[in-house]
Design an enzyme around this catalytic site. Structure first.
Site, PDB file in Angstrom:
ATOM      1  N   LYS A 252      49.769  43.998  36.500  1.00 57.81           N
ATOM      2  CA  LYS A 252      49.133  42.754  36.967  1.00 57.81           C
ATOM      3  C   LYS A 252      47.677  42.679  36.505  1.00 57.81           C
ATOM      4  O   LYS A 252      47.200  41.637  36.057  1.00 57.81           O
ATOM      5  CB  LYS A 252      49.211  42.707  38.501  1.00 57.81           C
ATOM      6  CG  LYS A 252      48.503  41.532  39.129  1.00 57.81           C
ATOM      7  CD  LYS A 252      49.183  40.225  38.807  1.00 57.81           C
ATOM      8  CE  LYS A 252      48.287  39.051  39.121  1.00 57.81           C
ATOM      9  NZ  LYS A 252      48.844  37.779  38.677  1.00 57.81           N
TER      10      LYS A 252
ATOM     11  N   ARG B 248      43.126  38.019  29.962  1.00 59.97           N
ATOM     12  CA  ARG B 248      42.585  36.655  29.996  1.00 59.97           C
ATOM     13  C   ARG B 248      41.056  36.685  29.985  1.00 59.97           C
ATOM     14  O   ARG B 248      40.408  35.938  29.270  1.00 59.97           O
ATOM     15  CB  ARG B 248      43.055  35.919  31.256  1.00 59.97           C
ATOM     16  CG  ARG B 248      44.531  35.704  31.340  1.00 59.97           C
ATOM     17  CD  ARG B 248      45.013  34.474  30.629  1.00 59.97           C
ATOM     18  NE  ARG B 248      44.428  33.258  31.164  1.00 59.97           N
ATOM     19  CZ  ARG B 248      44.281  32.144  30.464  1.00 59.97           C
ATOM     20  NH1 ARG B 248      44.657  32.097  29.206  1.00 59.97           N
ATOM     21  NH2 ARG B 248      43.747  31.076  31.019  1.00 59.97           N
TER      22      ARG B 248
ATOM     23  N   ASP C  59      49.796  35.043  59.800  1.00 60.91           N
ATOM     24  CA  ASP C  59      48.441  34.897  59.266  1.00 60.91           C
ATOM     25  C   ASP C  59      47.437  35.061  60.402  1.00 60.91           C
ATOM     26  O   ASP C  59      47.700  34.639  61.528  1.00 60.91           O
ATOM     27  CB  ASP C  59      48.265  33.525  58.596  1.00 60.91           C
ATOM     28  CG  ASP C  59      47.172  33.553  57.539  1.00 60.91           C
ATOM     29  OD1 ASP C  59      47.496  33.460  56.340  1.00 60.91           O
ATOM     30  OD2 ASP C  59      45.984  33.691  57.913  1.00 60.91           O
TER      31      ASP C  59
ATOM     32  N   ARG D 255      52.834  36.487  40.157  1.00 61.95           N
ATOM     33  CA  ARG D 255      52.347  36.012  38.860  1.00 61.95           C
ATOM     34  C   ARG D 255      52.247  34.501  38.789  1.00 61.95           C
ATOM     35  O   ARG D 255      52.350  33.908  37.732  1.00 61.95           O
ATOM     36  CB  ARG D 255      53.303  36.521  37.767  1.00 61.95           C
ATOM     37  CG  ARG D 255      53.517  37.997  37.843  1.00 61.95           C
ATOM     38  CD  ARG D 255      54.683  38.429  37.003  1.00 61.95           C
ATOM     39  NE  ARG D 255      54.319  38.637  35.614  1.00 61.95           N
ATOM     40  CZ  ARG D 255      55.197  38.761  34.634  1.00 61.95           C
ATOM     41  NH1 ARG D 255      56.481  38.673  34.882  1.00 61.95           N
ATOM     42  NH2 ARG D 255      54.797  38.959  33.405  1.00 61.95           N
TER      43      ARG D 255
ATOM     44  N   CYS E  79      41.339  35.585  41.065  1.00 63.07           N
ATOM     45  CA  CYS E  79      42.072  36.608  40.317  1.00 63.07           C
ATOM     46  C   CYS E  79      41.290  37.127  39.107  1.00 63.07           C
ATOM     47  O   CYS E  79      40.802  38.252  39.120  1.00 63.07           O
ATOM     48  CB  CYS E  79      43.417  36.048  39.873  1.00 63.07           C
ATOM     49  SG  CYS E  79      44.449  35.513  41.243  1.00 63.07           S
TER      50      CYS E  79
ATOM     51  N   ARG F 136      37.407  28.671  44.767  1.00 61.94           N
ATOM     52  CA  ARG F 136      36.944  30.039  45.012  1.00 61.94           C
ATOM     53  C   ARG F 136      36.337  30.619  43.732  1.00 61.94           C
ATOM     54  O   ARG F 136      36.934  30.558  42.657  1.00 61.94           O
ATOM     55  CB  ARG F 136      38.105  30.909  45.512  1.00 61.94           C
ATOM     56  CG  ARG F 136      38.569  30.437  46.887  1.00 61.94           C
ATOM     57  CD  ARG F 136      39.725  31.243  47.414  1.00 61.94           C
ATOM     58  NE  ARG F 136      40.936  31.071  46.632  1.00 61.94           N
ATOM     59  CZ  ARG F 136      42.096  31.627  46.955  1.00 61.94           C
ATOM     60  NH1 ARG F 136      42.192  32.396  48.013  1.00 61.94           N
ATOM     61  NH2 ARG F 136      43.160  31.426  46.208  1.00 61.94           N
TER      62      ARG F 136
ATOM     63  N   ARG G 263      34.017  22.150  28.679  1.00 60.70           N
ATOM     64  CA  ARG G 263      35.430  22.565  28.611  1.00 60.70           C
ATOM     65  C   ARG G 263      36.194  22.005  27.411  1.00 60.70           C
ATOM     66  O   ARG G 263      37.390  22.242  27.271  1.00 60.70           O
ATOM     67  CB  ARG G 263      36.160  22.112  29.883  1.00 60.70           C
ATOM     68  CG  ARG G 263      35.730  22.825  31.127  1.00 60.70           C
ATOM     69  CD  ARG G 263      36.462  24.134  31.300  1.00 60.70           C
ATOM     70  NE  ARG G 263      35.962  24.839  32.457  1.00 60.70           N
ATOM     71  CZ  ARG G 263      36.457  25.983  32.905  1.00 60.70           C
ATOM     72  NH1 ARG G 263      37.457  26.540  32.295  1.00 60.70           N
ATOM     73  NH2 ARG G 263      35.944  26.573  33.946  1.00 60.70           N
TER      74      ARG G 263
ATOM     75  N   GLY H  22      36.577  31.380  37.058  1.00 60.02           N
ATOM     76  CA  GLY H  22      36.593  31.391  38.520  1.00 60.02           C
ATOM     77  C   GLY H  22      37.967  31.729  39.069  1.00 60.02           C
ATOM     78  O   GLY H  22      38.845  32.212  38.357  1.00 60.02           O
TER      79      GLY H  22
HETATM   80  N1  NAD Z   1      46.049  32.654  44.018  1.00 59.99           N
HETATM   81  C1  NAD Z   1      46.654  33.081  42.930  1.00 59.99           C
HETATM   82  O1  NAD Z   1      46.837  32.343  41.966  1.00 59.99           O
HETATM   83  C2  NAD Z   1      47.153  34.509  42.833  1.00 59.99           C
HETATM   84  C3  NAD Z   1      48.044  34.843  41.801  1.00 59.99           C
HETATM   85  C4  NAD Z   1      48.529  36.123  41.733  1.00 59.99           C
HETATM   86  C5  NAD Z   1      48.113  37.093  42.650  1.00 59.99           C
HETATM   87  N2  NAD Z   1      47.224  36.754  43.623  1.00 59.99           N
HETATM   88  C6  NAD Z   1      46.839  37.796  44.566  1.00 59.99           C
HETATM   89  O2  NAD Z   1      47.518  37.549  45.798  1.00 59.99           O
HETATM   90  C7  NAD Z   1      46.722  37.965  46.911  1.00 59.99           C
HETATM   91  C8  NAD Z   1      46.522  36.802  47.860  1.00 59.99           C
HETATM   92  O3  NAD Z   1      45.840  35.777  47.177  1.00 59.99           O
HETATM   93  P1  NAD Z   1      45.824  34.287  47.744  1.00 59.99           P
HETATM   94  O4  NAD Z   1      45.239  33.461  46.650  1.00 59.99           O
HETATM   95  O5  NAD Z   1      47.154  33.931  48.286  1.00 59.99           O
HETATM   96  O6  NAD Z   1      44.771  34.421  48.940  1.00 59.99           O
HETATM   97  P2  NAD Z   1      44.549  33.362  50.117  1.00 59.99           P
HETATM   98  O7  NAD Z   1      43.162  33.594  50.577  1.00 59.99           O
HETATM   99  O8  NAD Z   1      44.951  31.996  49.672  1.00 59.99           O
HETATM  100  O9  NAD Z   1      45.561  33.810  51.233  1.00 59.99           O
HETATM  101  C9  NAD Z   1      45.466  35.014  51.930  1.00 59.99           C
HETATM  102  C10 NAD Z   1      45.850  34.778  53.383  1.00 59.99           C
HETATM  103  O10 NAD Z   1      45.902  36.049  54.033  1.00 59.99           O
HETATM  104  C11 NAD Z   1      45.440  35.860  55.361  1.00 59.99           C
HETATM  105  N3  NAD Z   1      45.112  37.179  55.917  1.00 59.99           N
HETATM  106  C12 NAD Z   1      43.994  37.916  55.751  1.00 59.99           C
HETATM  107  N4  NAD Z   1      44.103  39.073  56.422  1.00 59.99           N
HETATM  108  C13 NAD Z   1      45.314  39.078  57.018  1.00 59.99           C
HETATM  109  C14 NAD Z   1      46.026  39.988  57.834  1.00 59.99           C
HETATM  110  N5  NAD Z   1      45.495  41.174  58.151  1.00 59.99           N
HETATM  111  N6  NAD Z   1      47.256  39.660  58.274  1.00 59.99           N
HETATM  112  C15 NAD Z   1      47.809  38.465  57.972  1.00 59.99           C
HETATM  113  N7  NAD Z   1      47.184  37.547  57.194  1.00 59.99           N
HETATM  114  C16 NAD Z   1      45.960  37.849  56.709  1.00 59.99           C
HETATM  115  C17 NAD Z   1      44.290  34.901  55.211  1.00 59.99           C
HETATM  116  O11 NAD Z   1      43.958  34.273  56.426  1.00 59.99           O
HETATM  117  C18 NAD Z   1      44.833  33.926  54.160  1.00 59.99           C
HETATM  118  O12 NAD Z   1      45.508  32.834  54.749  1.00 59.99           O
HETATM  119  C19 NAD Z   1      45.428  38.494  46.294  1.00 59.99           C
HETATM  120  O13 NAD Z   1      45.549  39.880  46.124  1.00 59.99           O
HETATM  121  C20 NAD Z   1      45.372  37.823  44.937  1.00 59.99           C
HETATM  122  O14 NAD Z   1      44.630  38.565  44.001  1.00 59.99           O
HETATM  123  C21 NAD Z   1      46.747  35.475  43.754  1.00 59.99           C
END
Ligand code: NAD
Length: 430
Positions: free
Chosen positions: A212, A219, A33, A158, A266, A335, A414, A263
């Site tokens: 995806k 939704r 990270d 997912r 996603c 977020r 809600r 919010g």
């Molecule tokens: N949160 C959810 O419920 C969810 C569900 C399904 C899909 N997603 C998708 O998954 C992806 C990640 O979402 P998230 O919620 O985990 O985000 P997040 O912000 O919680 O985590 C992302 C992490 O990536 C790190 N990062 C950024 N640039 C980087 C790099 N170049 N190298 C290494 N690390 C790096 C950030 O510091 C952060 O810790 C997104 O595309 C999101 O749409 C999220």
């Protein structure tokens, strides 16, 4: 060692639980990270995902027994791993996808690639991204060929926040796709080890990317429908919640719950990926566009419905408490939370605002936020329930007014307290 090692890029809400799942399946994991503070916390045994069961504990144990390391060095991680799994975010800037984080991860990966390595993208992306941003980039820059020298898959995540590890390991089949037959076979072996429900093999990378987004836009559109129905019912003096309950007794009807907006990182984002993709080929996605407009206006609608109750009751509003900063119940994630727009609308009306959330401890926005509901409610003339946290379900008018110390207007956006006396609920007839 390298053959059994997976580097996970992005140890966030998705990458954290995913890294834990790979560790639990017996892989060696390198968690990467760019956030130094986060990596420091993991290495010091400080929880980074306290709301996700088992994840932090898995990290601590794996660090101790040498099956995982956490680092900011993405190049080294690529050099020392056969599999590179990417979960960095693709966000929007002015409603257009921004690939900066993805490009940076790909550059790190490219500099440590060896023959036979595999890259799997899990971030949600506009269809075509894996091919353009990963395959074409690596082939051009490293002068190597996919399916011959390296392998690529796209596999969307997912999870539902708060039970992410369980979702990855047990709840859903894993959607996988590959640049070709070999990549697909490798993805099947990789993910088959963590997903108890097995894999669903998609015919193309683009079909998996689209899958995806289809889940997300489904939704968003259905929440927009619920919001419109609730508002129309309210105006027509028909109880939306009664209608919804009755309608959903039929198996082909699944009217969603209305609310203060949509919010999280996603659902409000993915429709824009599709709108962008449609526009790029000279087409349109009008339903997604209109649904976004409806859902983005909901915080404003909620505040005006709230204010209207003060006008009807000839009461004045000086201090309002918003219950819930998280974008959804029982998560600690704020977020793109609609609560922020509610706060800003109330402030623009010169109302003092206090916010309560049982799980979120701090915010970058200038507002009074507390985890203590008594503190949050003390002295409030009005209360908006913006998030469906389970802990709010036990509230009723008497409990709330005891804590405010007066007779507040309570507006539930809600439907958490639907059916309880003296509470105004979005879409109900009172
Ligand atoms: N949160 C959810 O419920 C969810 C569900 C399904 C899909 N997603 C998708 O998954 C992806 C990640 O979402 P998230 O919620 O985990 O985000 P997040 O912000 O919680 O985590 C992302 C992490 O990536 C790190 N990062 C950024 N640039 C980087 C790099 N170049 N190298 C290494 N690390 C790096 C950030 O510091 C952060 O810790 C997104 O595309 C999101 O749409 C999220």
């Amino acid at each position: 060692m390298r053959e059994n090692t997976i580097a996970v890029y992005g140890i966030g809400k998705v990458g954290g639980p995913l890294a834990a799942a790979f560790i639990r399946a017996g892989y060696n994991v390198i968690g990467v990270d760019v956030d130094r503070e986060k990596i420091g916390m993991i290495n010091d045994g400080v929880p980074i995902l306290p709301n996700e069961p088992e994840v932090d504990k898995t990290f601590s144990e794996a660090i101790k027994n040498g099956t995982a390391i956490f680092t900011t060095d993405g190049k080294d991680a690529s050099y020392n791993s056969k599999f590179k799994v990417i979960t960095v975010p693709v966000f929007l800037i002015d409603k257009v996808p921004d690939f900066t984080a993805l490009k940076s991860a790909i550059n790190d990966i490219g500099s440590g690639m060896k023959e036979g390595d595999m890259i799997s993208l899990e971030s949600s992306v506009p269809p075509g991204t894996t091919r353009k941003q990963i395959i074409m980039h690596i082939e051009r820059n490293l002068k190597i060929k996919v399916e011959k020298d390296f392998y690529v898959s796209y596999s969307p995540e997912r999870i539902y926040e708060g039970r992410a590890l369980k979702d990855i390991e047990e709840n859903y089949p894993k959607i996988i796709s590959g640049a070709g037959e070999r990549s697909l076979k490798m993805a099947s072996e990789l993910y088959g080890k963590i997903a108890k429900k097995g894999t669903i093999k998609m015919s193309t990378l683009e079909a998996a990317e689209m899958e995806k987004l289809a889940e997300g836009v489904y939704r968003d559109v259905n929440i927009a429908l619920a919001n419109e129905l609730a508002l129309l019912c309210g105006k027509m003096k028909v109880d939306f919640w009664e209608v919804r309950n009755a309608a959903n007794s039929q198996p082909y009807c699944n009217i969603h719950r209305p609310g203060a907006g949509v919010g999280g990182n996603c659902i409000p984002v993915y429709p824009y990926f599709l709108i962008y993709s449609a526009n790029a080929i000279g087409s349109q996605f009008r339903l997604a566009e209109i649904s976004r407009k409806i859902n983005e206006r909901m915080p404003v609608v909620v505040v005006s419905e709230f204010i209207e109750r003060f006008i009807i009751n000839k009461k004045s509003l000086k201090t309002a408490t918003v219950l819930g900063l998280a974008f959804r119940g029982d998560v600690d994630d704020d977020r793109l939370s609609p609560t922020y727009e509610i706060i800003s609308r109330l402030k623009s009306l010169q109302v003092n605002v206090k916010v309560h959330d049982p799980l979120i401890k701090s915010t970058n926005v200038d507002v009074y936020l507390t985890n203590d509901i008594k503190d949050a409610l003390a002295g409030a003339d009005g209360v908006i329930i913006a998030t469906d946290h389970s802990s709010y379900k036990d509230l009723d008018y008497e409990k709330i007014s005891n804590m405010t110390g007066n007779s507040p207007i309570v507006f539930d956006a809600r439907g958490v307290l639907y059916g309880k006396p003296n509470i105004y609920v979005l879409g109900s007839i009172r």
